[in-house]
Design an enzyme around this catalytic site. Sequence first.
Site, PDB file in Angstrom:
ATOM      1  N   TRP A   1      66.055  69.772  27.791  1.00 56.78           N
ATOM      2  CA  TRP A   1      66.199  70.392  26.466  1.00 56.78           C
ATOM      3  C   TRP A   1      66.715  71.833  26.559  1.00 56.78           C
ATOM      4  O   TRP A   1      67.157  72.396  25.567  1.00 56.78           O
ATOM      5  CB  TRP A   1      64.855  70.413  25.736  1.00 56.78           C
TER       6      TRP A   1
ATOM      7  N   LYS B   1      71.078  59.865  28.015  1.00 53.47           N
ATOM      8  CA  LYS B   1      69.846  60.010  27.259  1.00 53.47           C
ATOM      9  C   LYS B   1      69.487  61.488  27.211  1.00 53.47           C
ATOM     10  O   LYS B   1      69.088  62.067  28.207  1.00 53.47           O
ATOM     11  CB  LYS B   1      68.694  59.242  27.908  1.00 53.47           C
ATOM     12  N   PRO B   2      69.594  62.126  26.044  1.00 54.97           N
ATOM     13  CA  PRO B   2      69.259  63.542  25.932  1.00 54.97           C
ATOM     14  C   PRO B   2      67.744  63.717  25.861  1.00 54.97           C
ATOM     15  O   PRO B   2      67.010  62.737  25.683  1.00 54.97           O
ATOM     16  CB  PRO B   2      69.918  63.951  24.618  1.00 54.97           C
ATOM     17  N   ALA B   3      67.280  64.943  25.975  1.00 53.89           N
ATOM     18  CA  ALA B   3      65.856  65.212  25.830  1.00 53.89           C
ATOM     19  C   ALA B   3      65.420  64.930  24.397  1.00 53.89           C
ATOM     20  O   ALA B   3      66.185  65.118  23.451  1.00 53.89           O
ATOM     21  CB  ALA B   3      65.574  66.680  26.177  1.00 53.89           C
TER      22      ALA B   3
ATOM     23  N   GLY C   1      66.318  67.873  35.325  1.00 53.07           N
ATOM     24  CA  GLY C   1      64.992  68.008  34.740  1.00 53.07           C
ATOM     25  C   GLY C   1      64.002  68.418  35.792  1.00 53.07           C
ATOM     26  O   GLY C   1      64.360  69.006  36.818  1.00 53.07           O
ATOM     27  N   SER C   2      62.750  68.104  35.564  1.00 54.69           N
ATOM     28  CA  SER C   2      61.691  68.549  36.473  1.00 54.69           C
ATOM     29  C   SER C   2      61.725  67.802  37.795  1.00 54.69           C
ATOM     30  O   SER C   2      62.198  66.651  37.872  1.00 54.69           O
ATOM     31  CB  SER C   2      60.333  68.327  35.795  1.00 54.69           C
TER      32      SER C   2
ATOM     33  N   GLU D   1      69.321  67.537  39.719  1.00 57.97           N
ATOM     34  CA  GLU D   1      69.259  68.982  39.473  1.00 57.97           C
ATOM     35  C   GLU D   1      67.851  69.255  38.956  1.00 57.97           C
ATOM     36  O   GLU D   1      67.536  68.948  37.816  1.00 57.97           O
ATOM     37  CB  GLU D   1      70.314  69.400  38.447  1.00 57.97           C
ATOM     38  N   LEU D   2      66.989  69.791  39.820  1.00 54.92           N
ATOM     39  CA  LEU D   2      65.554  69.806  39.523  1.00 54.92           C
ATOM     40  C   LEU D   2      65.018  71.224  39.341  1.00 54.92           C
ATOM     41  O   LEU D   2      65.771  72.157  39.060  1.00 54.92           O
ATOM     42  CB  LEU D   2      64.819  69.067  40.639  1.00 54.92           C
TER      43      LEU D   2
ATOM     44  N   GLU E   1      56.635  76.791  38.622  1.00 51.79           N
ATOM     45  CA  GLU E   1      57.776  77.212  37.790  1.00 51.79           C
ATOM     46  C   GLU E   1      57.215  77.662  36.440  1.00 51.79           C
ATOM     47  O   GLU E   1      56.673  76.868  35.690  1.00 51.79           O
ATOM     48  CB  GLU E   1      58.718  76.044  37.618  1.00 51.79           C
TER      49      GLU E   1
HETATM   50  N1  LIG Z   1      68.492  72.274  38.354  1.00 54.17           N
HETATM   51  C1  LIG Z   1      69.006  72.315  37.150  1.00 54.17           C
HETATM   52  O1  LIG Z   1      70.238  72.376  36.946  1.00 54.17           O
HETATM   53  C2  LIG Z   1      68.097  72.276  35.955  1.00 54.17           C
HETATM   54  C3  LIG Z   1      68.656  72.544  34.701  1.00 54.17           C
HETATM   55  C4  LIG Z   1      67.812  72.514  33.579  1.00 54.17           C
HETATM   56  C5  LIG Z   1      66.459  72.215  33.710  1.00 54.17           C
HETATM   57  N2  LIG Z   1      65.964  71.956  34.954  1.00 54.17           N
HETATM   58  C6  LIG Z   1      64.541  71.673  35.116  1.00 54.17           C
HETATM   59  O2  LIG Z   1      64.075  70.819  34.056  1.00 54.17           O
HETATM   60  C7  LIG Z   1      62.730  71.155  33.731  1.00 54.17           C
HETATM   61  C8  LIG Z   1      62.640  71.477  32.258  1.00 54.17           C
HETATM   62  O3  LIG Z   1      63.253  70.461  31.513  1.00 54.17           O
HETATM   63  P1  LIG Z   1      62.379  69.310  30.862  1.00 54.17           P
HETATM   64  O4  LIG Z   1      61.061  69.814  30.424  1.00 54.17           O
HETATM   65  O5  LIG Z   1      63.250  68.613  29.878  1.00 54.17           O
HETATM   66  O6  LIG Z   1      62.135  68.360  32.145  1.00 54.17           O
HETATM   67  P2  LIG Z   1      61.556  66.877  32.150  1.00 54.17           P
HETATM   68  O7  LIG Z   1      61.706  66.405  33.536  1.00 54.17           O
HETATM   69  O8  LIG Z   1      60.244  66.790  31.484  1.00 54.17           O
HETATM   70  O9  LIG Z   1      62.593  66.067  31.218  1.00 54.17           O
HETATM   71  C9  LIG Z   1      63.945  65.999  31.571  1.00 54.17           C
HETATM   72  C10 LIG Z   1      64.532  64.705  31.015  1.00 54.17           C
HETATM   73  O10 LIG Z   1      63.876  63.631  31.640  1.00 54.17           O
HETATM   74  C11 LIG Z   1      63.370  62.725  30.670  1.00 54.17           C
HETATM   75  N3  LIG Z   1      62.204  62.062  31.207  1.00 54.17           N
HETATM   76  C12 LIG Z   1      60.904  62.446  31.167  1.00 54.17           C
HETATM   77  N4  LIG Z   1      60.117  61.567  31.815  1.00 54.17           N
HETATM   78  C13 LIG Z   1      60.959  60.586  32.291  1.00 54.17           C
HETATM   79  C14 LIG Z   1      60.772  59.389  33.051  1.00 54.17           C
HETATM   80  N5  LIG Z   1      59.550  58.986  33.455  1.00 54.17           N
HETATM   81  N6  LIG Z   1      61.857  58.644  33.362  1.00 54.17           N
HETATM   82  C15 LIG Z   1      63.092  59.025  32.949  1.00 54.17           C
HETATM   83  N7  LIG Z   1      63.334  60.138  32.230  1.00 54.17           N
HETATM   84  C16 LIG Z   1      62.269  60.907  31.903  1.00 54.17           C
HETATM   85  C17 LIG Z   1      63.097  63.594  29.476  1.00 54.17           C
HETATM   86  O11 LIG Z   1      63.075  62.812  28.305  1.00 54.17           O
HETATM   87  C18 LIG Z   1      64.295  64.539  29.517  1.00 54.17           C
HETATM   88  O12 LIG Z   1      65.415  63.922  28.932  1.00 54.17           O
HETATM   89  C19 LIG Z   1      62.387  72.359  34.578  1.00 54.17           C
HETATM   90  O13 LIG Z   1      61.703  71.952  35.738  1.00 54.17           O
HETATM   91  C20 LIG Z   1      63.750  72.921  34.953  1.00 54.17           C
HETATM   92  O14 LIG Z   1      63.723  73.669  36.147  1.00 54.17           O
HETATM   93  C21 LIG Z   1      66.750  71.983  36.080  1.00 54.17           C
END
Ligand SMILES: NC(=O)c1ccc[n+]([C@@H]2O[C@H](COP(=O)([O-])OP(=O)(O)OC[C@H]3O[C@@H](n4cnc5c(N)ncnc54)[C@H](O)[C@@H]3O)[C@@H](O)[C@H]2O)c1
Length: 471
Positions: free
Chosen positions: A143, A167-169, A221-222, A243-244, A374
Amino acid sequence: MNLELESLGDAEGALAVFDPATGSEIGRATTYSEDDVSSIITLADAAGQEWAQRTAKDRAAILSKWFALTKQHTEELARLVTAESGKPMAESRGEVAYGASFIEWFAEEGKRAYGETVPTFAAGKRVMTIKQPVGTCAAITPWNFPVAMITRKVAPALAAGCAIVVKPAEATPFSALALERLAHEAGVPRELFRVVPTTDPAELGTLFCTHPRIRKLSFTGSTAVGKTLMRQTSDNVLRLSLELGGNAPFIVFDDADLDAAVEGAMASKYRNAGQTCVCANRILVQDGVHDAFVEKLKTRVEALKIGAGCEEGTTLGPLINSAGRDKVARLVDQALSAGAKPVTGATTSDAGEGFYEATILTGVTSDMAIASEEIFGPVAPVIRFSTEDEAIRIANDTPYGLAAYFYARDVGRVFRVMEGLEYGMVAANDGILSTEVAPFGGIKQSGMGREGSSHGLDEYLELKYCLVGGI
Ligand SMILES: NC(=O)c1ccc[n+]([C@@H]2O[C@H](COP(=O)([O-])OP(=O)(O)OC[C@H]3O[C@@H](n4cnc5c(N)ncnc54)[C@H](O)[C@@H]3O)[C@@H](O)[C@H]2O)c1
Ligand SMILES: O=C[C@H](O)CS(=O)(=O)O
């Protein structure tokens, strides 16, 4: 072209979207079931077969139109980004420009998917390589950059000749839907690039990992979710880009330009209210400049203007939701209980439910949770150090390896620290390193693969070795 939120939403939609500044619902998005998305993937795969047969030049012409439309609609896109992510409008405009730059970049890079000829190993044989599209891709995005994290994946995929389903957030579907609408307006075939919001990310994630037509998954994402997806993609041995999360050190040495270091810390730490993967997460300051740096930083931090992102002049917006704010408060309270000292902030804000005051803590030690988790909030934990070796050891003492920053002017130190830091990206004397021309990505538990640069295209290509005998 109508990109107003109402035209992207669906009053009967299952996915409610909220304004982080007020907590109020701003709209609802149509969602897609597992069966819906399975059919969408099959249609995308068919569209991808035709798209891959087009020349890179033809694909580039359509991507260039998408780039032009994205730039033309900057204000509408920025309003969507601010409405659903909460970031200040000035940052949202910057994100749209950053996101558009990936479309512009990969429109051109797609023409450079070069193979090679290799001096043969035997008479009568010829050796060469070619690069071909990896096949139908899936992407899952976060997001915090609801435009740029989409284009950083979709642009190279399309340029390489691939179909992609995104699939977006849950928090930020409208920016993605707007990008999809602009891409289709530019001539990207409707079934080739689809955005599929859902209320069940785990279900769709599993489908992406197991659908027989999906050849590649790109996830941002995370780290926790990245590990889940890594396990789930193993059955089909999917190509994977991750990209985590990060835990960026920001090191200020005695020989730093202190004013430059303060500006770099402001840019790196408080951008998007500290909610970026490359934000400074620990600020390491050498003994000789510790007090002067903290004092200068305090002055700049206290000049930030906290408020809703839609209010012009805001420079510190809300956190994405109450859970994000509560995590920040927990980490700060734990640090204070363990002996850290508040220099400024260290409290939720009366600006509203989702806000946390810009904060500086001193007396932080590496054993505190705030130094290993983080933060994803506007909090600068300052850790004091004495020697260069100690700084590098502290900086590397984390499972993460995404971005790192340091300020020094001794040329020998610049090379020693640049080479000694275990990160995918290291910036010396600068607090912002993100650009489409450079390879963005991490090592260790911050991920694998690179986005942007010439390397970003290879994430969506397969290298084929071709042998021709009987010559
Ligand atoms: N390295 C990078 O380029 C980068 C860029 C942006 C954000 N991030 C990381 O993302 C995190 C913040 O973003 P967030 O809160 O949206 O992360 P998140 O991992 O909670 O969610 C990211 C995406 O994954 C989806 N998701 C959640 N659970 C899932 C599952 N079990 N299976 C498949 N998809 C699932 C979410 O709906 C969302 O679209 C932070 O850790 C940040 O460091 C990394
Ligand atoms: O949060 C992660 C983004 O990749 C940050 S940046 O805009 O690319 O620096």
